[in-house]
Design a protein around this motif. Sequence first.
Motif, PDB file in Angstrom:
ATOM      1  N   SER A   1       0.928  72.243  15.882  1.00  0.00           N
ATOM      2  CA  SER A   1      -0.452  72.701  15.712  1.00  0.00           C
ATOM      3  C   SER A   1      -0.647  73.410  14.377  1.00  0.00           C
ATOM      4  O   SER A   1      -1.705  73.286  13.751  1.00  0.00           O
ATOM      5  N   GLY A   2       0.365  74.144  13.907  1.00  0.00           N
ATOM      6  CA  GLY A   2       0.232  74.871  12.648  1.00  0.00           C
ATOM      7  C   GLY A   2       0.104  73.952  11.453  1.00  0.00           C
ATOM      8  O   GLY A   2      -0.749  74.148  10.577  1.00  0.00           O
ATOM      9  N   ILE A   3       0.957  72.930  11.381  1.00  0.00           N
ATOM     10  CA  ILE A   3       0.870  71.952  10.292  1.00  0.00           C
ATOM     11  C   ILE A   3      -0.488  71.253  10.321  1.00  0.00           C
ATOM     12  O   ILE A   3      -1.126  71.046   9.279  1.00  0.00           O
ATOM     13  N   ALA A   4      -0.930  70.886  11.523  1.00  0.00           N
ATOM     14  CA  ALA A   4      -2.225  70.208  11.647  1.00  0.00           C
ATOM     15  C   ALA A   4      -3.369  71.117  11.225  1.00  0.00           C
ATOM     16  O   ALA A   4      -4.315  70.673  10.558  1.00  0.00           O
ATOM     17  N   LEU A   5      -3.299  72.399  11.590  1.00  0.00           N
ATOM     18  CA  LEU A   5      -4.368  73.317  11.203  1.00  0.00           C
ATOM     19  C   LEU A   5      -4.415  73.511   9.697  1.00  0.00           C
ATOM     20  O   LEU A   5      -5.499  73.529   9.098  1.00  0.00           O
ATOM     21  N   ILE A   6      -3.244  73.670   9.075  1.00  0.00           N
ATOM     22  CA  ILE A   6      -3.199  73.813   7.613  1.00  0.00           C
ATOM     23  C   ILE A   6      -3.835  72.599   6.952  1.00  0.00           C
ATOM     24  O   ILE A   6      -4.657  72.722   6.035  1.00  0.00           O
ATOM     25  N   ASN A   7      -3.470  71.412   7.432  1.00  0.00           N
ATOM     26  CA  ASN A   7      -4.027  70.198   6.843  1.00  0.00           C
ATOM     27  C   ASN A   7      -5.517  70.060   7.138  1.00  0.00           C
ATOM     28  O   ASN A   7      -6.286  69.602   6.284  1.00  0.00           O
ATOM     29  N   ALA A   8      -5.929  70.470   8.343  1.00  0.00           N
ATOM     30  CA  ALA A   8      -7.342  70.358   8.715  1.00  0.00           C
ATOM     31  C   ALA A   8      -8.211  71.254   7.847  1.00  0.00           C
ATOM     32  O   ALA A   8      -9.235  70.820   7.293  1.00  0.00           O
ATOM     33  N   ILE A   9      -7.821  72.531   7.729  1.00  0.00           N
ATOM     34  CA  ILE A   9      -8.594  73.456   6.898  1.00  0.00           C
ATOM     35  C   ILE A   9      -8.527  73.036   5.441  1.00  0.00           C
ATOM     36  O   ILE A   9      -9.530  73.067   4.716  1.00  0.00           O
ATOM     37  N   GLY A  10      -7.341  72.619   5.012  1.00  0.00           N
ATOM     38  CA  GLY A  10      -7.220  72.138   3.640  1.00  0.00           C
ATOM     39  C   GLY A  10      -8.109  70.947   3.373  1.00  0.00           C
ATOM     40  O   GLY A  10      -8.743  70.840   2.319  1.00  0.00           O
ATOM     41  N   SER A  11      -8.174  70.041   4.352  1.00  0.00           N
ATOM     42  CA  SER A  11      -8.982  68.834   4.166  1.00  0.00           C
ATOM     43  C   SER A  11     -10.463  69.132   4.034  1.00  0.00           C
ATOM     44  O   SER A  11     -11.205  68.336   3.446  1.00  0.00           O
ATOM     45  N   LEU A  12     -10.896  70.260   4.572  1.00  0.00           N
ATOM     46  CA  LEU A  12     -12.296  70.642   4.374  1.00  0.00           C
ATOM     47  C   LEU A  12     -12.605  70.850   2.892  1.00  0.00           C
ATOM     48  O   LEU A  12     -13.760  70.770   2.489  1.00  0.00           O
TER      49      LEU A  12
ATOM     50  N   GLU B   1      -7.622  66.906  13.871  1.00  0.00           N
ATOM     51  CA  GLU B   1      -6.254  67.057  13.373  1.00  0.00           C
ATOM     52  C   GLU B   1      -5.320  67.713  14.387  1.00  0.00           C
ATOM     53  O   GLU B   1      -4.247  67.193  14.686  1.00  0.00           O
ATOM     54  N   VAL B   2      -5.702  68.890  14.885  1.00  0.00           N
ATOM     55  CA  VAL B   2      -4.810  69.653  15.761  1.00  0.00           C
ATOM     56  C   VAL B   2      -4.522  68.914  17.068  1.00  0.00           C
ATOM     57  O   VAL B   2      -3.353  68.733  17.438  1.00  0.00           O
ATOM     58  N   PRO B   3      -5.546  68.473  17.817  1.00  0.00           N
ATOM     59  CA  PRO B   3      -5.227  67.731  19.051  1.00  0.00           C
ATOM     60  C   PRO B   3      -4.414  66.468  18.794  1.00  0.00           C
ATOM     61  O   PRO B   3      -3.558  66.102  19.604  1.00  0.00           O
ATOM     62  N   SER B   4      -4.660  65.812  17.677  1.00  0.00           N
ATOM     63  CA  SER B   4      -3.901  64.599  17.359  1.00  0.00           C
ATOM     64  C   SER B   4      -2.417  64.904  17.193  1.00  0.00           C
ATOM     65  O   SER B   4      -1.551  64.195  17.719  1.00  0.00           O
ATOM     66  N   ASN B   5      -2.086  65.978  16.472  1.00  0.00           N
ATOM     67  CA  ASN B   5      -0.679  66.314  16.262  1.00  0.00           C
ATOM     68  C   ASN B   5       0.000  66.764  17.547  1.00  0.00           C
ATOM     69  O   ASN B   5       1.173  66.469  17.784  1.00  0.00           O
ATOM     70  N   ILE B   6      -0.739  67.471  18.396  1.00  0.00           N
ATOM     71  CA  ILE B   6      -0.176  67.899  19.681  1.00  0.00           C
ATOM     72  C   ILE B   6       0.110  66.675  20.556  1.00  0.00           C
ATOM     73  O   ILE B   6       1.161  66.587  21.217  1.00  0.00           O
TER      74      ILE B   6
ATOM     75  N   VAL C   1     -12.219  60.591  11.883  1.00  0.00           N
ATOM     76  CA  VAL C   1     -11.702  60.771  13.243  1.00  0.00           C
ATOM     77  C   VAL C   1     -10.530  59.828  13.495  1.00  0.00           C
ATOM     78  O   VAL C   1      -9.504  60.214  14.084  1.00  0.00           O
ATOM     79  N   ALA C   2     -10.668  58.567  13.065  1.00  0.00           N
ATOM     80  CA  ALA C   2      -9.617  57.577  13.298  1.00  0.00           C
ATOM     81  C   ALA C   2      -8.337  57.927  12.553  1.00  0.00           C
ATOM     82  O   ALA C   2      -7.228  57.779  13.087  1.00  0.00           O
ATOM     83  N   GLU C   3      -8.472  58.400  11.328  1.00  0.00           N
ATOM     84  CA  GLU C   3      -7.290  58.678  10.505  1.00  0.00           C
ATOM     85  C   GLU C   3      -6.686  60.050  10.795  1.00  0.00           C
ATOM     86  O   GLU C   3      -5.537  60.317  10.445  1.00  0.00           O
ATOM     87  N   ALA C   4      -7.442  60.934  11.443  1.00  0.00           N
ATOM     88  CA  ALA C   4      -6.984  62.301  11.694  1.00  0.00           C
ATOM     89  C   ALA C   4      -5.628  62.306  12.391  1.00  0.00           C
ATOM     90  O   ALA C   4      -5.403  61.559  13.341  1.00  0.00           O
ATOM     91  N   GLY C   5      -4.749  63.143  11.924  1.00  0.00           N
ATOM     92  CA  GLY C   5      -3.431  63.271  12.517  1.00  0.00           C
ATOM     93  C   GLY C   5      -2.360  62.481  11.813  1.00  0.00           C
ATOM     94  O   GLY C   5      -1.172  62.755  12.001  1.00  0.00           O
TER      95      GLY C   5
ATOM     96  N   TRP D   1       1.810  56.878  18.379  1.00  0.00           N
ATOM     97  CA  TRP D   1       0.609  57.548  17.891  1.00  0.00           C
ATOM     98  C   TRP D   1       0.266  57.141  16.459  1.00  0.00           C
ATOM     99  O   TRP D   1      -0.905  56.942  16.135  1.00  0.00           O
ATOM    100  N   MET D   2       1.269  57.003  15.593  1.00  0.00           N
ATOM    101  CA  MET D   2       0.978  56.588  14.215  1.00  0.00           C
ATOM    102  C   MET D   2       0.458  55.160  14.167  1.00  0.00           C
ATOM    103  O   MET D   2      -0.428  54.829  13.372  1.00  0.00           O
ATOM    104  N   ALA D   3       1.003  54.299  15.032  1.00  0.00           N
ATOM    105  CA  ALA D   3       0.490  52.926  15.089  1.00  0.00           C
ATOM    106  C   ALA D   3      -0.957  52.914  15.553  1.00  0.00           C
ATOM    107  O   ALA D   3      -1.797  52.193  15.003  1.00  0.00           O
TER     108      ALA D   3
END
Length: 453
Positions: free
Chosen positions: A378-389, A78-83, A126-130, A93-95
């Motif tokens: 990175s913050g939005i991605a981290l929130i979503n990443a931890i939330g997604s767990l 999530e985080v590297p994808s958003n960065i 992994v593919a959908e992350a971000g 990137w979305m495409a």
Amino acid sequence: MSSQSPRVRATQDRTLGAVVRKVTWRLIPILLLMYILAFLDRSNLGFAKEAFQADTGISNAAYALGAGIFFLGYAAVEVPSNIIMRKVGAKIWMARIMVTWGIVSTLMVFAHNEWIFYLLRVLLGVAEAGFFPGVILFLTYWIPLNYRARVNGLFYFGAPLAFIFGGPLSGALLDMHGLFGLTGWQLMFSVTGVITVIVGIIAFFYLDDGPHKAKWLSTGERDALLAELAIEDSAKEDHSPKGSIRALTNPKVLYFAAIYFTIQMSVYGITFYLPSQIAALVGTDVGLEVGLLTAVPWGFALIATFVLSRLADSSGQRRLIATCALAAAGLGIVLSSVFDNPILGLAALSLGAAGFISVQPVFWTLPTSFMLGAAAASGIALINAIGSLGGFVAPVAKTWAEGAFGPDAGLILLAIIAFVGAAMIWASTLISPLIKATDGRDATGAFAAIKEK
């Protein structure tokens, strides 16, 4: 801004409102379609559960692990994808995200044993992350806070619509078992995967990276929108974490990540099992009839999201509305474990779905009210990443609780977690001065007043 006359401010608000509506009508249809496919590709496993397990011999425990393991791959990237998206632009990137996850979803037709199943679920994550945090970040480039809950809410229509239209579609494809020599679940995965690839290609040619590149906005419209966003960004400068790395350890960001974890626990603990729950209530197998009935809770979720997101913007009471919505989700989950009557059971599931869907677009206005630039990415991605767990933990925790304490214990556990999350949302003004400053107020006026001080 705060020294302007009410008449001047009202004129500016009307102009800005017209620009936001134009932006909304341009962006939301394609983003909504993308989210419908994202939600359907990750959750149509719930519709295939019985047929998939019967055909492959995969056990309940293996199914639960495969359902949840998606979120391990998803959270890790999530985080590297958003960065990366912030650097290369949203349209590219979305495409890329859509095309790759559509391909992996199609490959699910080969998931004939648990190890291939696990591998493809991780790769799908992994593919959908971000994608999701990318959209939340993308909308902050276009939509001021005063309008963000309602626009987020329109985007969040994707989850209910995925089940309203995707439920009957998935059920119908399951009923087409044997067509082209494929099982029903193979047809379901292949059809939705191919559609996702096509939409990803369309998105590349349709999206713009920000207002500054939008040729469909006039110069006046572009300037009005950018000026409003600049006021908001200016107020955030002294309150946002500094840079992408610091955002990852910022206590405020981690606090909202914990809240989102509780929300996702309630969402996915029910979502993966909703078709099976409704089938048990009405006493039939999962198919077209159950697919149609699953549309009912999501219909209520659509209504709640539409009403509450607009109420949050018009009243400024984003924190209160998000708290009540998540508490309603917890109540619906509890009641769904109590009622055996099909009508009452469906009503309880509808309350739960309405609560945990409508809370999310309002929730996202809280962390995005204080994060800026690279920290927002990175913050939005981290929130979503931890939330997604929470999506990984929820089915496992539900199964464990039912085995340890009885058949209703899993839902009760998820309800308790939802109530904890509601309490944390209510307490959010204690950890962010900007949330406190804008709570129940006009956001632009509050941001301007903060900057003047």
